[in-house]
Design a protein around this motif. Sequence first.
Motif, PDB file in Angstrom:
ATOM      1  N   LEU A   1       0.813  -1.216   0.000  1.00 21.01           N
ATOM      2  CA  LEU A   1       0.000   0.000   0.000  1.00 21.01           C
ATOM      3  C   LEU A   1       0.847   1.267   0.000  1.00 21.01           C
ATOM      4  O   LEU A   1       0.315   2.365   0.106  1.00 21.01           O
ATOM      5  N   GLY A   2       2.174   1.122  -0.136  1.00 25.73           N
ATOM      6  CA  GLY A   2       3.053   2.280  -0.084  1.00 25.73           C
ATOM      7  C   GLY A   2       2.813   3.278  -1.199  1.00 25.73           C
ATOM      8  O   GLY A   2       3.083   4.469  -1.047  1.00 25.73           O
ATOM      9  N   GLY A   3       2.285   2.806  -2.335  1.00 18.79           N
ATOM     10  CA  GLY A   3       2.002   3.719  -3.433  1.00 18.79           C
ATOM     11  C   GLY A   3       1.008   4.803  -3.065  1.00 18.79           C
ATOM     12  O   GLY A   3       0.982   5.878  -3.692  1.00 18.79           O
ATOM     13  N   LEU A   4       0.189   4.554  -2.030  1.00 19.74           N
ATOM     14  CA  LEU A   4      -0.790   5.548  -1.608  1.00 19.74           C
ATOM     15  C   LEU A   4      -0.129   6.820  -1.097  1.00 19.74           C
ATOM     16  O   LEU A   4      -0.772   7.871  -1.035  1.00 19.74           O
ATOM     17  N   VAL A   5       1.143   6.746  -0.747  1.00 17.78           N
ATOM     18  CA  VAL A   5       1.877   7.955  -0.334  1.00 17.78           C
ATOM     19  C   VAL A   5       1.821   9.003  -1.440  1.00 17.78           C
ATOM     20  O   VAL A   5       1.737  10.204  -1.171  1.00 17.78           O
ATOM     21  N   VAL A   6       1.857   8.537  -2.702  1.00 22.58           N
ATOM     22  CA  VAL A   6       1.831   9.466  -3.843  1.00 22.58           C
ATOM     23  C   VAL A   6       0.562   9.280  -4.672  1.00 22.58           C
ATOM     24  O   VAL A   6       0.503   9.630  -5.839  1.00 22.58           O
TER      25      VAL A   6
END
Length: 254
Positions: free
Chosen positions: A108-113
């Motif tokens: 879910l790290g892509g949600l940072v950007v």
Amino acid sequence: MSLRVSVPGRFAREAASQGTGEVCAAFRRSCYIRFPGERYACIGDASLGCGPLNALVDAWRLPAIGERLALSLEGAQSWAPAALAPDATPDVKTLREAARGRVPSEGLGGLVVDAHNSLSGHAQPALDALDRWLVGNALDDDTQALIGLGPGLTPSGDDYLGGVLIALHQLGRKPQAQGLWRWLEPRLARTSAISGAHLAAAAAGEGHEALHGCLEALCSRAADWTAALAALDGVGHCSGWDSLAGVVAVAKIG
């Protein structure tokens, strides 16, 4: 056998005080020991980094699953994350600029950007429900789909929730963190015991030192995001980024 610990986190220290534990999970640079009372410590060398469940040892060796170990804390220097200043103000825009092009494709790290993948698409109803709660609405049961979501010892959904809990603590919203934990704790059977132990630490406002470094950078005018995100890259497969995504969910609403 006893291992001498040089730097324990608070939860690792509490676990070690229970006596001898059993190695229940092992990796290249660390292993988890389960102590009585379902308490856990993750032991490894300095490359593991500090964290609430981590216990750093100087003479690291990889033990076998099932091996029984005790942790000696004599002379150990305990680690705890520093609190942010009471007037800390997050700058999500600068973080997103620094993170573009380096967020992992998994988890879910892509949600940072605001980047999405199949996992975040599957999690979207739960993410939306959590966002509604963060701005003052009731906590919808849809949110529980995040618990245990994704592969790994600490699934992405759990790491995301952990980031939310830590950010609420650090950004002056402790009562809301306590409310989320009251809702979450009875539902931990949906995930692994080790992941539940990390969430309990997050509920106390504590996570890996790299995540706290990102929180500090988030509230600094001249942050070294290159160093902060490089440190985050080393936290689990993508656990550090999953947790940072949870931090951003809180920070972006001001």
